[in-house]
Write a protein that holds these residues in place. Structure first.
Motif, PDB file in Angstrom:
ATOM      1  N   ILE A  45      -4.428  -0.269  -0.942  1.00  0.00           N
ATOM      2  CA  ILE A  45      -4.379  -1.597  -1.552  1.00  0.00           C
ATOM      3  C   ILE A  45      -5.785  -2.064  -1.878  1.00  0.00           C
ATOM      4  N   SER A  49      -6.324  -8.196  -4.358  1.00  0.00           N
ATOM      5  CA  SER A  49      -4.948  -8.693  -4.455  1.00  0.00           C
ATOM      6  C   SER A  49      -4.748  -9.945  -3.609  1.00  0.00           C
ATOM      7  N   LEU A  65      -1.514  -6.220   6.391  1.00  0.00           N
ATOM      8  CA  LEU A  65      -1.440  -5.100   5.462  1.00  0.00           C
ATOM      9  C   LEU A  65      -1.059  -3.812   6.181  1.00  0.00           C
ATOM     10  N   TYR A  70       0.424  -0.097   4.512  1.00  0.00           N
ATOM     11  CA  TYR A  70      -0.759   0.372   3.792  1.00  0.00           C
ATOM     12  C   TYR A  70      -1.613   1.224   4.727  1.00  0.00           C
ATOM     13  N   LYS A 226      -0.199  -1.162 -10.755  1.00  0.00           N
ATOM     14  CA  LYS A 226      -0.001  -2.580 -11.035  1.00  0.00           C
ATOM     15  C   LYS A 226       1.035  -2.688 -12.140  1.00  0.00           C
ATOM     16  N   LEU A 269      -2.353  -0.009  -4.779  1.00  0.00           N
ATOM     17  CA  LEU A 269      -1.685  -1.163  -5.368  1.00  0.00           C
ATOM     18  C   LEU A 269      -2.701  -2.267  -5.618  1.00  0.00           C
ATOM     19  N   GLU A 270      -2.557  -2.911  -6.775  1.00  0.00           N
ATOM     20  CA  GLU A 270      -3.332  -4.124  -7.039  1.00  0.00           C
ATOM     21  C   GLU A 270      -2.398  -5.164  -7.643  1.00  0.00           C
ATOM     22  N   GLN A 271      -2.463  -6.378  -7.117  1.00  0.00           N
ATOM     23  CA  GLN A 271      -1.668  -7.505  -7.602  1.00  0.00           C
ATOM     24  C   GLN A 271      -2.631  -8.559  -8.125  1.00  0.00           C
ATOM     25  N   VAL A 282       2.491  -8.351  -2.144  1.00  0.00           N
ATOM     26  CA  VAL A 282       2.006  -7.027  -1.740  1.00  0.00           C
ATOM     27  C   VAL A 282       2.912  -6.400  -0.684  1.00  0.00           C
TER      28      VAL A 282
END
Length: 294
Positions: A45, A49, A65, A70, A226, A269-271, A282
């Motif tokens: 991650i 985010s 997280l 993650y 994303k 992952l990126e939000q 996330v």
């Protein structure tokens, strides 16, 4: 102080709708092109985010997280630095205790980079990454940036780590008949640096991530996972249209399988935009990706 949030505000231009057509369809609906037989072994991650929550309680957010599943952390330079007030060794010790590992960080490679590379190497990180350079006026400007990237890569190599560049949409749009991303790829030394593909921005530019992964086999070692709002047609000055991963239009099952086949090593992952609380976004993204078979 380097501020990635301001960079992102400046990078939200869009591709013309006519460019989108077949390439976006290829990126979002390519189910027969790649063999499906794997999964993400260590989901990562990008801490950006959680840019609003993280500075208030870095340890508490990191603990959450870890509970979401993650395993890898990609940091960025906030007001407290990329180690969030803990120092490099303190940060490593804390995330190690949570069963996670810091593998990379976005940072300003033009400021005190020798120190950053040494500190990253000291705790076993793999990458320091340039997150944004912005659209350039001429193609020669992109070539000059490639030279800067090579120099940053030399510093990283000297310290036993790698340098990488993270794309936005501008490098995947033609300028004077060329794609700036091609200039970056062709004018940087593969022995010195790799690339982090932000899949969302490639799709936003109307490009097919799989085609680029194949074109430059083995050079994209990290990716930002994303998602993009369903039915969204890029238009000039659009806001960020990322949604919870797994609920949008991007066919990650196929794209990530292709990425794995072309040498991808880190799935992060990126939000950036939120439909609910960032922590919930996330959490749901992790639940989707940790069950995804590709």
């Amino acid at each position: 102080m380097y501020n990635r949030k301001e960079f992102l505000k400046r990078s939200g231009g869009a591709a013309l709708g006519l460019m989108l057509g077949s390439t976006l369809s290829a990126a979002c609906n390519t189910s027969s092109r790649v063999k499906i037989n794997g999964s993400i072994k260590a989901l990562g991650i990008q801490l950006y985010s959680l840019r609003d929550d993280l500075p208030k309680d870095p340890k508490g957010i990191l603990k959450q997280l870890a509970a979401f599943g993650y395993k890898e952390i990609e940091s960025y330079e906030g007001a407290q630095g990329m180690f969030w007030g803990m120092g490099n060794k303190g940060f490593k010790s804390y995330v190690d205790g949570l069963g996670m590992k810091i593998v990379s960080s976005h940072c300003d490679f033009r400021a005190d980079f020798e120190r950053k590379a040494a500190e990253a190497a000291e705790i076993g990180m793999s990458y320091l990454i340039c997150p944004y350079v912005g659209p350039q006026k001429t193609l020669d400007d992109y070539k000059k940036l490639a030279d800067e990237f090579n120099k940053a890569g030399e510093i990283c190599k000297k310290n036993g780590i790698r340098f990488a560049y993270h794309n936005h949409d501008y490098s995947f749009r033609q300028q004077d008949g060329q794609y700036p991303q091609d200039i970056f790829m062709q004018h940087t030394d593969q022995s010195l640096m790799d690339y982090e593909m932000d899949i969302y921005w490639v799709v936003t530019a109307g490009q097919d991530p799989i085609a680029w992964l194949k074109k430059y086999n083995g050079r994209f070692k990290l990716c930002h996972v994303k998602d993009r709002k369903k039915g969204a047609v890029p238009q000039k000055g659009e806001p960020n249209l990322s949604v919870i991963v797994g609920t949008g239009s991007i066919d990650f099952k196929t794209i990530l399988a292709a990425a794995r086949a072309e040498g991808m090593q880190h799935y992060i992952l990126e939000q950036e935009a939120y439909e609910k609380a960032p922590v919930e976004c996330v959490k749901e993204g992790a639940a989707y990706l940790n069950k995804l078979v590709f």
